[in-house]
Write an enzyme that holds these catalytic residues in place. Structure first.
Site, PDB file in Angstrom:
ATOM      1  N   GLU A   1       0.816  -1.216   0.000  1.00 39.64           N
ATOM      2  CA  GLU A   1       0.000   0.000   0.000  1.00 39.64           C
ATOM      3  C   GLU A   1       0.851   1.268   0.000  1.00 39.64           C
ATOM      4  O   GLU A   1       0.519   2.254  -0.662  1.00 39.64           O
ATOM      5  CB  GLU A   1      -0.961  -0.002   1.194  1.00 39.64           C
ATOM      6  CG  GLU A   1      -2.113  -0.999   1.070  1.00 39.64           C
ATOM      7  CD  GLU A   1      -1.737  -2.421   1.471  1.00 39.64           C
ATOM      8  OE1 GLU A   1      -0.578  -2.645   1.860  1.00 39.64           O
ATOM      9  OE2 GLU A   1      -2.610  -3.306   1.380  1.00 39.64           O
TER      10      GLU A   1
ATOM     11  N   HIS B   1     -10.837  -5.036  10.270  1.00 41.39           N
ATOM     12  CA  HIS B   1     -11.463  -4.945   8.948  1.00 41.39           C
ATOM     13  C   HIS B   1     -12.820  -4.254   8.999  1.00 41.39           C
ATOM     14  O   HIS B   1     -13.644  -4.453   8.109  1.00 41.39           O
ATOM     15  CB  HIS B   1     -11.693  -6.348   8.361  1.00 41.39           C
ATOM     16  CG  HIS B   1     -10.471  -7.021   7.822  1.00 41.39           C
ATOM     17  ND1 HIS B   1      -9.503  -7.552   8.625  1.00 41.39           N
ATOM     18  CD2 HIS B   1     -10.056  -7.250   6.555  1.00 41.39           C
ATOM     19  CE1 HIS B   1      -8.552  -8.094   7.871  1.00 41.39           C
ATOM     20  NE2 HIS B   1      -8.861  -7.920   6.615  1.00 41.39           N
TER      21      HIS B   1
HETATM   22  C1  LIG Z   1      -2.321  -4.573   4.623  1.00 44.87           C
HETATM   23  C2  LIG Z   1      -3.303  -5.447   3.952  1.00 44.87           C
HETATM   24  N1  LIG Z   1      -3.508  -5.310   2.633  1.00 44.87           N
HETATM   25  C3  LIG Z   1      -4.428  -6.073   1.997  1.00 44.87           C
HETATM   26  C4  LIG Z   1      -5.150  -7.015   2.675  1.00 44.87           C
HETATM   27  C5  LIG Z   1      -6.245  -7.816   1.964  1.00 44.87           C
HETATM   28  N2  LIG Z   1      -5.830  -9.194   1.721  1.00 44.87           N
HETATM   29  C6  LIG Z   1      -6.095 -10.169   2.598  1.00 44.87           C
HETATM   30  S1  LIG Z   1      -5.417 -11.631   2.167  1.00 44.87           S
HETATM   31  C7  LIG Z   1      -4.770 -10.968   0.745  1.00 44.87           C
HETATM   32  C8  LIG Z   1      -3.932 -11.823  -0.148  1.00 44.87           C
HETATM   33  C9  LIG Z   1      -2.704 -12.284   0.569  1.00 44.87           C
HETATM   34  O1  LIG Z   1      -1.905 -13.029  -0.272  1.00 44.87           O
HETATM   35  P1  LIG Z   1      -0.742 -13.927   0.303  1.00 44.87           P
HETATM   36  O2  LIG Z   1       0.113 -13.134   1.202  1.00 44.87           O
HETATM   37  O3  LIG Z   1      -0.085 -14.584  -0.845  1.00 44.87           O
HETATM   38  O4  LIG Z   1      -1.475 -14.997   1.226  1.00 44.87           O
HETATM   39  P2  LIG Z   1      -2.579 -16.046   0.785  1.00 44.87           P
HETATM   40  O5  LIG Z   1      -3.881 -15.347   0.877  1.00 44.87           O
HETATM   41  O6  LIG Z   1      -2.249 -16.500  -0.578  1.00 44.87           O
HETATM   42  O7  LIG Z   1      -2.502 -17.128   1.794  1.00 44.87           O
HETATM   43  C10 LIG Z   1      -5.097  -9.624   0.632  1.00 44.87           C
HETATM   44  C11 LIG Z   1      -4.686  -8.743  -0.460  1.00 44.87           C
HETATM   45  C12 LIG Z   1      -4.898  -7.131   4.063  1.00 44.87           C
HETATM   46  N3  LIG Z   1      -5.565  -8.009   4.818  1.00 44.87           N
HETATM   47  N4  LIG Z   1      -3.968  -6.367   4.660  1.00 44.87           N
END
Ligand SMILES: Cc1ncc(C[n+]2csc(CCOP(=O)(O)OP(=O)(O)O)c2C)c(N)n1
Ligand SMILES: Cc1ncc(C[n+]2csc(CCOP(=O)(O)OP(=O)(O)O)c2C)c(N)n1
Ligand SMILES: [Mg+2]
Ligand SMILES: [Mg+2]
Lengths: 327, 325, 325, 327
Positions: A62, A131
């Protein structure tokens, strides 16, 4: 000009599409706003229509992409950055406090930073404390920024178009739980100016100052109160920063009573700013009763729906507050 | 470390020397008027690091853009911003580049491609990505060079920017001035691997290390990086190894380093060494060198005079420019 | 990629299998009751990634601690937290591990060394450094394993934590579950170099890549990393390559990947493959495997029943625990 | 017990030293807090006395070390994290909003997060918009956090000791321009409870609610007003969150007039919260005039000292505001 029914989300999408059509410098960036259509589906078909250069899917960074939005805004683009949940504004808060709103001033007015930061705000989704927040008060203390929070599809579209055309950084707080609510939206081109509140219901007995999702709670309460012969005026601020003070002050002078309703936790919330605006104005002398702030309890948003709902203002609490101030 | 090899023209040699002198004089004037109490606030000087500024800017194309740090005076001087207006800014005058609103850390000049310093470490690199993104979107062949220090490389913003620039193939040059200290903290205390350039590979980015006290070596390294970026290969990390002779800021007691260490680096003064090079290689004469220095001195004396003579901004204007129309 | 080599005991084999089954059943129950509308909010399932959870936890010492992500159910199940209390939490009940205040993303159990999930990507790694710092300061031989995803590795917090852990030689294991997507975004879109383990060298950190669908390979890799950390060599980055069969969350339309891709990974199901391994190597019988699965099914049926039977918290208590006395 | 004179900075240092002596779990971490003695010299001889294990110099990674402080607080340590300038809180804001204050609640009250975050706040140093802010309002909207801002050496020491012993995350906002001001500090052990305001001067005509550096401006104005026969009461809030509402309300009931003074920019500042606290209490009915908020103008802090000083409240403005409310 007619009106057509659409959801809040669709209205936002229309504004985005129209402005991207109108101005090739407008583009969007954010996480999963392309193929996924955004976490709340706001993007819809935009990726298909505008492609990956205009709908830029970013890394989960971000600070990185918000900074990129700022840099590109300074140099002539008009980025619209999407932060998935408003809670995540905290991980790029420097960009929102120390950079976007200050660069113009610090640099002697030599550049402007025309950008929009869209985010989904508010609770009620059972997503717990990280959230679900309503963080607008944390955004309305930084000169140089503007903060907008629409409560209806019509407002959402008109305000977003103005935000995109504004030459300053604008924080656009979308209300998660309103995305799928419907309303009538004017056909064709229109904008709604920033900084102008909207009286969603006129009344003479008590002013309710509110914004965002709570507007609907207040209108619901207003209807029930009307049945009891109590005629409240509901002001939807729409733009929180700068705030439409004359609108508030005039209304309170008329009704002599005021309650303020917001979803954010009470202490340190915008309710204080609104109350102080009234009590330092000539409206103070018209007030017949203390100003009541109705807001969420001072607690991190709990997961359990009973608790989450329990700490939030609702129609009954609004009705009770109005009656109390009129008592 | 790169070493200088090029044979250069007199004109270019004197230009680099002039840039370094002007940078040094600029800092010395700021130091002087600061200690006289005529400059307000705080200021971060980069005395000893002039070759990084002059060499980097020389290695870029004139149309390229920079965004700098809390310690950016030299880079901005070398980029050709009017030293009168810069000095006036530092003196908090209305004639300053930021109308007295920004001060030492926020000097900018859009026309010269200087998008200002930044007081928040780690925040300029993401902004640099955005400037570069505009250029890429508009098809302009301009590179954005973003300066940051060894210490700042540990900020999250730096990481996010490097990854973003690499993933999006943005024309960004990450220029890390490694002066081995972040304020008082030696890199060995805050990084297990002090080879900052090793981080680039993780992002799939090219990296170059260079002796930051050798202005020609810096010039060549940056030129190489510029070419690579200009060809559309994506960002490059250039680590320029130098040393800050001056204290971190006004509050620095120099408790974290020895007099000997400072003295040893004084010997490596980039200006002194470059002068010797120009003479030894017959590129310029003693007189020419003296003239360059005298011109720089005069320019900076004039800048101070301009700044002193300029009026302060009026309080009536204080709310101007918070918002754009 | 590491490959399994060890010959293992029946007991250990069945323990790993049980952990994976319990993890899978846990997720399936959550999925079921979520779609029935009996679970509120959102939830992130890691179906297909069970070997990363079971293998990682097995490779740690029991006293070691973990801190997880939005997708942490399996890791917490494997760490031995009572599934009744976990399920009750997800059902928002008073008997839940967080008394219904946290839900799916915040499950914790101090006694089991589970310091909870975290809903903000990139924020758990710095917190993990602090847990490890306490252990180091107190001279306790405990490693803190922090889980994060490929997508989250691009957050600034991740970078700052890795550098800090390396510089301070903290007993942290960075466990990156690379399932190739952050939500809908394939790593190739957001990283020029998708080899996440290449980032470790920049921090002077050791890295290990491992097939995250091979529970024994994960176990061995983590054991090796655990040993290295335990010997005081500082943090290690373990990248476990796997795949999320389930959607990202309830809102996932799977538009970003093909049915074929999902089907291919279903074939690589870590449970199915490990069962085959146990049979082929004569480590356990069909009956034993069936019994393990039946036990897991029963345990999770019971957990759901416990959750359903538990009361909701009373609104009167809602302000409790905001502050400690 | 006698009192001895020392600076605000020395008083803070004494509190740090005494608490580190008392409890081996207390330690400090931050940038340049060791050999350099901290950017403002607060650490003094602490590094020599306690060594690098207790005075931990960190990388320039505010999110990293603030997170580390949280993790170590959860597991039994009592960290004191220093953020060099309060403006930099924005680069680790997630830790201050989404983590430290919420973890206890979200995790069902199973752990606590006993930590102090010290930072230097306020302007007047000519350091421009990114190094001069008073951001307290951005910290007083997150349940789970406490926020303290001392105005004298005595308060600084007593409040800091309480903050360190508190079992919650406490933001301790030190006032840059007060570091070198002197005051009398009790000899020997003492603490000052959090959440309790201090009436720095009693009076009957008008209440001034203030905190931090502005306390001294208000006391100066109070003295001049006294010479004119106007007797103001100056309340130093000391703890901003939770706020000592009874103290404010009682005072306003007595004086019937109130002005609020803070250094932070006016809009969205704590002045709103304070005003609303009054106008929703029974004190509302005692008020004889509108509540005036006196604060910095809504502008990023300008570099030029004339401008910087010009936008700030000062004694003259305070005097004028008091007279206006009494008029
Ligand atoms: C700071 C922040 N940005 C965005 C999100 C929204 N979000 C939750 S899970 C996710 C994807 C995460 O991807 P990854 O780290 O590869 O983990 P996975 O979900 O594949 O286990 C996103 C964008 C968040 N929770 N926190
Ligand atoms: C986010 C943030 N943290 C801390 C500071 C305070 N600070 C200013 S300069 C500096 C040292 C920077 O070191 P480095 O990046 O190596 O640059 P150098 O000063 O050596 O040129 C620090 C800690 C800041 N300005 N911003
Ligand atoms: Mg440095
Ligand atoms: Mg992933």
């Amino acid at each position: 000009m007619g009106k057509i029914e659409m959801t809040y989300k669709e209205a936002i999408r229309e504004a985005l599409a129209e402005e991207m059509e109108r101005d090739e410098n407008v583009y969007m960036l954010g996480e999963d706003i392309g193929i996924y259509k955004g976490a709340f589906g706001v993007s819809g078909d935009l990726y298909d229509r505008f492609g990956p250069e205009r709908i830029m899917e970013t890394p989960i960074s971000e600070t990185g992409f918000m900074g990129a939005a700022i840099g590109s805004a300074m140099t002539g683009m008009r980025p619209i950055a999407e932060i998935m949940f408003s809670d995540f504004l905290c991980v790029c808060y420097d960009m929102l406090v120390n950079q976007a709103p200050k660069l113009r001033y610090m640099l002697g007015g030599n550049h402007s930073v025309p950008m929009v930061m869209r985010t989904a705000s508010g609770g009620g989704t059972g997503a717990a404390a990280q959230h679900s927040q309503s963080l607008e008060a944390l955004l309305c203390h930084t000169p140089g920024l503007k903060v907008v929070i629409p409560s209806t599809p019509e407002d959402a579209k008109g305000l977003l178009k103005s935000s995109i055309r504004d030459n300053n950084p604008v924080m656009f707080l979308e209300q998660k739980l309103l995305y799928n609510t419907k309303g009538l939206v004017p056909e064709g081109e229109y904008t709604i100016p920033l900084g102008v509140a909207d009286i969603k219901k006129e009344g003479s007995d008590c002013t309710i100052v509110t914004y965002g999702r709570m507007v609907h709670f207040c209108l619901g309460a207003a209807e029930k109160l009307a049945a009891e012969g109590i005629n409240v005026e509901v002001i939807d601020l729409r733009t929180l920063y700068p705030m439409d003070k004359p609108c508030i002050i005039e209304s309170v002078k008329k009704t002599k009573h005021c309650i303020i309703v917001h979803e954010a936790v009470k202490t340190g919330g915008l309710g204080g700013e609104i109350a102080a605006t009234i009590t330092e104005s000539e409206a103070f002398n018209y007030l017949d009763a203390p100003i009541i702030r109705l807001a969420s309890e001072d607690v991190p948003v709990p997961f359990c729906p009973i608790l989450e709902k329990g700490v939030l203002p609702d129609e009954d609490k609004i009705i009770a507050a109005v009656k109390k101030t009129l008592a | 470390m790169k070493k200088k090899e090029t044979v250069i023209s007199k004109e270019f040699g004197l230009k680099l020397l002039s840039d370094m002198h002007r940078s040094r004089k600029f800092e010395e004037q700021v130091q002087k008027y600061f200690s006289l109490g005529m400059i307000h606030g705080t200021t971060h000087l980069g005395i000893g690091e002039e070759a990084t500024a002059a060499g980097t800017v020389a290695g870029l194309e004139e149309r390229d853009e920079i965004i700098t740090t809390h310690r950016g005076h030299s880079q901005i001087v070398c980029k050709g911003v009017d030293v009168n207006l810069m000095m006036a800014e530092i003196f908090a005058k209305e004639t300053g580049v930021c109308k007295g609103r920004g001060g030492s850390m926020h000097i900018c000049d859009q026309a010269k491609g200087v998008w200002s310093g930044n007081g928040i470490l780690g925040s300029a690199p993401p902004i640099a990505c955005g400037i570069a993104l505009t250029r890429k979107k508009k098809g302009e062949d301009k590179v954005t060079a973003v300066f940051f220090g060894d210490g700042s490389s540990n900020e999250g913003g730096c990481h996010e920017a490097m990854n973003l620039a690499a993933a999006w193939n943005l024309p960004v040059m990450f220029v890390c001035i490694n002066n081995t200290y972040g304020m008082s903290t030696h890199i060995s205390k805050v990084m297990k691997n002090t080879n900052i350039s090793d981080r680039a590979a993780g992002y799939g980015m090219k990296a170059i290390d260079v002796d930051g006290n050798d202005v020609l070596a810096v010039y060549e390294a940056v030129k190489e990086a510029r070419k690579y970026i200009g060809e559309g290969n994506g960002p490059v990390l250039v680590v320029e190894h130098s040393y800050r002779i001056s204290g971190h800021s006004k509050s620095d007691g120099n408790l974290y380093r020895t007099k000997e260490e400072i003295a040893a680096w004084r010997e490596k003064c980039p200006i002194k060494n470059f002068k010797a090079y120009l003479l030894e290689n017959g590129i310029a004469t003693e007189e020419e060198l003296a003239q360059v220095e005298a011109d720089a001195t005069k320019a900076l004396d004039d800048a101070v005079q301009f700044a002193i003579d300029s009026p302060y901004p009026s309080l009536d204007t204080v709310l101007d420019d918070v918002y754009a129309d």
